[in-house]
Scaffold this motif. Structure first.
Motif, mmCIF file in Angstrom:
data_model
loop_
_atom_site.group_PDB
_atom_site.id
_atom_site.type_symbol
_atom_site.label_atom_id
_atom_site.label_comp_id
_atom_site.label_asym_id
_atom_site.label_seq_id
_atom_site.Cartn_x
_atom_site.Cartn_y
_atom_site.Cartn_z
ATOM 1 N N HIS A 54 0.837 -1.191 0.000
ATOM 2 C CA HIS A 54 0.000 0.000 0.000
ATOM 3 C C HIS A 54 0.875 1.245 0.000
ATOM 4 O O HIS A 54 0.459 2.329 -0.372
ATOM 5 C CB HIS A 54 -0.937 -0.003 1.214
ATOM 6 C CG HIS A 54 -2.133 -0.875 1.008
ATOM 7 N ND1 HIS A 54 -2.279 -2.079 1.631
ATOM 8 C CD2 HIS A 54 -3.212 -0.719 0.223
ATOM 9 C CE1 HIS A 54 -3.413 -2.632 1.235
ATOM 10 N NE2 HIS A 54 -3.992 -1.826 0.383
ATOM 11 N N TYR A 74 -0.185 -6.168 -8.631
ATOM 12 C CA TYR A 74 -1.171 -6.258 -7.557
ATOM 13 C C TYR A 74 -1.979 -7.545 -7.630
ATOM 14 O O TYR A 74 -2.369 -8.112 -6.626
ATOM 15 C CB TYR A 74 -2.103 -5.051 -7.597
ATOM 16 C CG TYR A 74 -1.397 -3.763 -7.251
ATOM 17 C CD1 TYR A 74 -0.889 -3.576 -5.973
ATOM 18 C CD2 TYR A 74 -1.222 -2.761 -8.187
ATOM 19 C CE1 TYR A 74 -0.224 -2.419 -5.636
ATOM 20 C CE2 TYR A 74 -0.559 -1.592 -7.863
ATOM 21 C CZ TYR A 74 -0.057 -1.416 -6.591
ATOM 22 O OH TYR A 74 0.598 -0.272 -6.257
ATOM 23 N N LYS A 75 -2.219 -7.990 -8.846
ATOM 24 C CA LYS A 75 -3.040 -9.187 -9.018
ATOM 25 C C LYS A 75 -2.325 -10.414 -8.462
ATOM 26 O O LYS A 75 -2.908 -11.217 -7.743
ATOM 27 C CB LYS A 75 -3.350 -9.371 -10.502
ATOM 28 C CG LYS A 75 -4.542 -10.234 -10.715
ATOM 29 C CD LYS A 75 -5.038 -10.129 -12.134
ATOM 30 C CE LYS A 75 -6.271 -11.007 -12.281
ATOM 31 N NZ LYS A 75 -6.751 -11.048 -13.639
ATOM 32 N N SER A 78 -2.297 -10.283 -4.735
ATOM 33 C CA SER A 78 -3.575 -10.514 -4.059
ATOM 34 C C SER A 78 -3.871 -12.008 -3.898
ATOM 35 O O SER A 78 -4.699 -12.380 -3.086
ATOM 36 C CB SER A 78 -4.710 -9.841 -4.836
ATOM 37 O OG SER A 78 -4.910 -10.493 -6.069
ATOM 38 N N SER B 233 -7.724 1.162 -0.436
ATOM 39 C CA SER B 233 -6.770 0.194 0.097
ATOM 40 C C SER B 233 -7.283 -1.223 -0.080
ATOM 41 O O SER B 233 -6.522 -2.133 -0.414
ATOM 42 C CB SER B 233 -6.523 0.445 1.578
ATOM 43 O OG SER B 233 -6.189 1.779 1.779
ATOM 44 N N TYR B 234 -8.579 -1.397 0.171
ATOM 45 C CA TYR B 234 -9.130 -2.735 0.008
ATOM 46 C C TYR B 234 -9.098 -3.142 -1.455
ATOM 47 O O TYR B 234 -8.766 -4.292 -1.784
ATOM 48 C CB TYR B 234 -10.551 -2.805 0.565
ATOM 49 C CG TYR B 234 -10.567 -2.889 2.070
ATOM 50 C CD1 TYR B 234 -10.272 -4.090 2.710
ATOM 51 C CD2 TYR B 234 -10.843 -1.784 2.855
ATOM 52 C CE1 TYR B 234 -10.253 -4.182 4.086
ATOM 53 C CE2 TYR B 234 -10.833 -1.862 4.236
ATOM 54 C CZ TYR B 234 -10.539 -3.061 4.852
ATOM 55 O OH TYR B 234 -10.514 -3.148 6.209
ATOM 56 N N GLN B 236 -7.036 -2.286 -3.698
ATOM 57 C CA GLN B 236 -5.680 -2.652 -4.063
ATOM 58 C C GLN B 236 -5.315 -4.039 -3.547
ATOM 59 O O GLN B 236 -4.690 -4.828 -4.234
ATOM 60 C CB GLN B 236 -4.702 -1.618 -3.525
ATOM 61 C CG GLN B 236 -3.323 -1.797 -4.105
ATOM 62 C CD GLN B 236 -2.343 -0.878 -3.440
ATOM 63 O OE1 GLN B 236 -2.542 0.320 -3.395
ATOM 64 N NE2 GLN B 236 -1.300 -1.449 -2.912
ATOM 65 N N SER B 237 -5.766 -4.332 -2.326
ATOM 66 C CA SER B 237 -5.442 -5.637 -1.756
ATOM 67 C C SER B 237 -6.151 -6.755 -2.501
ATOM 68 O O SER B 237 -5.796 -7.910 -2.380
ATOM 69 C CB SER B 237 -5.787 -5.675 -0.272
ATOM 70 O OG SER B 237 -7.166 -5.870 -0.106
ATOM 71 N N MET B 238 -7.189 -6.401 -3.261
ATOM 72 C CA MET B 238 -7.866 -7.429 -4.053
ATOM 73 C C MET B 238 -7.224 -7.566 -5.432
ATOM 74 O O MET B 238 -7.681 -8.355 -6.254
ATOM 75 C CB MET B 238 -9.330 -7.055 -4.255
ATOM 76 C CG MET B 238 -10.138 -7.064 -2.986
ATOM 77 S SD MET B 238 -11.827 -6.739 -3.465
ATOM 78 C CE MET B 238 -12.373 -5.682 -2.220
ATOM 79 N N GLY B 239 -6.206 -6.756 -5.696
ATOM 80 C CA GLY B 239 -5.486 -6.917 -6.959
ATOM 81 C C GLY B 239 -5.793 -5.850 -7.992
ATOM 82 O O GLY B 239 -5.424 -5.992 -9.151
#
Lengths: 375, 344
Positions: A54, A74-75, A78, B233-234, B236-239
């Protein structure tokens, strides 16, 4: 550290290109739990955010199973790493089921439609955190404890190899704290998920973690197992605690000892004094305690709170010298309270001490101390 | 089992909402063709539409005047609602929209400028030039709004900034129009107030292509939009690549808002009120449902409002914003009050 599943190398983190914490090096095996501890504003969240990408790292890198997090998109990330953030989850008109379902995002098709398999994973994740009955509830209407569990379920059904949680226990009552940490513990041990979290409750950190990272603003002061970290000098320095103390044996915290010249002497043993010591501390009354064997549970609380504690080597009869010291201190006091202690063969002389106090007219009831102190 | 029935009632609701929207859409098209200074009987409409045969005056009116206008209301209304939905997603606030943020006025200014300059020196303006100008204006206004958003993190202040941008652009536009002493001044004036009248078939082709392509693109972005609704932020954390996604949102919402402004001028409240009403009806925020429903809803809303604008004081046309504001503003006020209460 080469067999580490997750490691960081020279990781320097901060905001807007300004380094805050430099050269973080740590390594974790799969299924280990790492807890970040340290005072408010010390940079725990900054480190976690850099691990989850982040925040972009200023220098250095983190590696998951040898793969660089910096190089990952990011993918890819995740599918390896899921988070529970302190940030409020926005979004309206969502049921708890919907929120958990968002964890399936990396695995669904272009339009994000859920398949039967996804539904099963979602249901299983909700079961895992004991939240199956919340499925149809409005996410914005659930309690703090339920919300954290739903967010954890969301992270679980993302099927991560690493779970990162930023202060997941804030705002939770003690029951929900234990429940949440219990779930994390079993996730780590049964499924081999590596867990990285920050906690304010150092007593809980000590019990749940395999590794501890002490963060105190500019550098990592310590990294190691709880046994290595939970030493009085490390903890007290980390939190800059001059007042109050942290009990290593029990992981409990005591407030600072009352100041001044004591005129109360407490005789206790086998745990009978703990409550009274704390009551005296609360009333701000300084006191002496004794004679306690060094293995007596009372000593754990008396040591940080009493002005002075008279102790004796365990399993030995009380020596003359010890007895005399105690008697001398007792005579200086205006009141002696006996919290109740079994008298046996070895501590026979403690009985003498009580009788002596009675003879001197010093023996008082506990409540008398407090009524006198608060006219 | 309660979960199963929960899903089923939700599905039934979604189906019902779409059915009602489609029915209203069809009914409003027929109704709009039907009424006006020349009455076209419903029985004739089908014949004229599908065979092109019939009374010459009626065919002319339906095909040359009413159909382009109806298509403009339907497609541009949908585009406007979509643009509003995207801006609400971007700012994470249901009160954002192309009109209140000054995006429409930015486009208006650029379009007016291009029109006046082009008419004076080239005596010719193509649809594409107008769209390009509107898009540039929308992006410029958006840039100002984003700068303001960066400086002030408060949503209410952002709206104030948007409204100020809107006033400045409108003032400059009026100024420009005052200088344009052409015969087109009447047209320019009614356009700058917002209107679907005077739509030509050549326009219909251009804006339909733009809006429908945007609709398809936005629909296929419904997955990341859903993630973005939970917070950056969420997402981004999911890709989701948040940075790229934000650019796409700005680009598409500005293109839609600009395109609408280029052909119909600035139209108020559709962008806020329609997505909100749709969410209320569907009882969900899921983009995969809200996107197509908002598009349909925007069309329905504008067809209805244009009907009133056209007929209330016939033969005089009212500016479309007069009507959309009348129906849209109360929706926004009720929404704000409800949200405020929910927070207390």
């Amino acid at each position: 550290m080469n067999d580490a599943y997750f490691r960081t190398e020279g990781l320097t983190v901060g905001y807007n290109g300004k380094p805050l914490i430099r050269d973080i090096a740590l390594g974790l095996r799969a299924g280990e739990i790492l807890t970040l501890i340290g005072p408010n504003g010390s940079g725990k969240s900054t480190i976690l955010k850099s691990i989850t990408k982040h925040l972009s790292a200023i220098r250095g890198d983190a590696f998951i199973a040898g793969a660089s997090v910096n190089a990952m998109n990011y993918k890819e990330l995740s599918k390896k790493l899921a988070v529970v953030l302190t940030e409020r989850l926005r979004g309206e008109l969502l049921t708890c089921w919907d929120v958990v379902a968002t964890g399936r995002y990396p695995y669904t098709n272009t339009l994000g439609l859920l398949q039967q398999e996804d539904r099963e994973r979602i249901a299983a994740a909700m079961e895992r955190v004991h939240a199956a009955d919340l499925a149809d509830k409005d996410f914005s209407a659930v309690s703090d404890g339920q919300r954290q569990r739903i967010l954890l379920a969301r992270a679980i059904c993302q099927e991560p190899e690493i779970l990162v949680l930023d202060e997941p226990t804030s705002f939770l009552d003690i029951r929900h704290k234990l429940e949440l940490l219990g779930i994390l513990r079993s996730m780590a041990k049964e499924k081999g998920i590596t867990v990285i979290l920050s906690l304010h409750e150092i007593d809980l950190a000590q019990k749940i973690s395999d590794k501890i990272l002490c963060v105190n603003g500019e550098t990592i002061s310590h990294f190691g197992t709880p046994d290595e970290i939970f030493r009085e000098e490390i903890i007290n320095r980390l939190y800059g605690m001059e007042k109050g103390s942290f009990n290593l044996t029990f992981g409990s915290v005591e407030l600072p000892r009352p100041e001044g010249e004591p005129n109360i002497f407490v005789i206790s043993g086998c745990g009978s004094g703990v409550r009274l010591f704390r009551r005296l501390q609360k009333a701000g009354l300084p006191f002496y305690a004794g004679i306690l064997y060094e293995n007596d549970v009372d000593l754990q609380v008396a040591a940080p709170l009493a002005a002075r504690v008279i102790t004796e080597t365990p399993f030995f009869p009380i020596r003359d010298e010890t007895y005399e010291t105690a008697l001398l201190l007792m005579k200086k006091c205006e009141a002696v309270v006996c919290a109740g202690v079994p008298i046996g063969e070895s501590n026979r002389r403690l009985g003498d001490l009580i009788r002596e106090a009675g003879a001197l007219g010093l023996l008082k009831e506990e409540d008398a101390l407090f009524s006198a102190a608060q006219p | 089992m309660t979960k199963q029935t929960g899903f089923q009632t939700a599905r039934a609701r979604y189906a019902a909402v779409f059915a009602v929207l489609l029915a209203a859409f069809a009914a409003l098209i027929v109704w709009n063709i039907n009424t006006g200074s020349v009455h076209v009987p419903v029985r004739e409409i089908a014949r004229i539409l599908f065979t092109g045969a019939g009374d010459d005056t009626q065919v002319g009116i339906v095909w040359k005047l009413r159909m382009p206008r109806i298509l403009a209301a339907a497609v541009l209304g949908g585009g406007l609602a979509l643009s509003g939905f995207l801006m609400q997603t971007f700012f994470g606030n249901p009160i954002a929209g192309p009109f209140v943020l000054g995006i429409s006025s930015g486009s208006k200014l650029c379009v007016a400028l291009v029109m006046i300059v082009a008419l004076r020196y080239f005596s010719f303006v193509s649809s594409w030039m107008l769209v390009l100008a509107a898009f540039a204006g929308a992006l410029t206004a958006m840039a100002f709004v984003l700068l303001a958003a960066r400086a002030i993190r408060q949503m209410s202040m952002l709206l104030v900034a948007g409204i100020m941008i809107s006033y400045i652009c409108s003032a400059v536009t009026e100024f420009l129009i005052a200088f344009a002493k052409d015969s087109d001044i009447v047209n320019l004036h009614s356009w700058s107030q917002g209107s679907f009248s005077g739509t030509k078939w050549s326009h219909v082709g251009v804006f339909s292509a733009i809006v429908l392509i945007c609709l398809v693109l936005v629909f296929f972005m419904s997955k990341p939009i859903g993630a973005f609704q939970m917070g950056e932020s969420y997402a981004q954390s999911m890709g989701v690549n948040v940075r790229r996604f934000r650019v796409a949102l700005i680009f598409l919402s500005s293109l839609l808002a600009g395109c609408v402004t280029a052909f119909a001028g600035p139209i108020s409240f559709v962008g806020i009120a329609v997505p909100h009403l749709i969410r209320l009806l569907l009882k969900t925020e899921k983009p995969i449902l809200v996107i197509p429903a908002s598009f349909l809803g925007g069309g329905v809303f504008c067809l209805f409002c244009d009907y009133i604008a056209r007929t209330a004081f016939a033969p005089t046309d009212m500016p479309i914003s007069t009507v959309t504001a009348l129906f849209g503003a109360p929706v926004v006020i009720v929404m704000m009050i409800r949200r405020h209460r929910a927070r207390l």
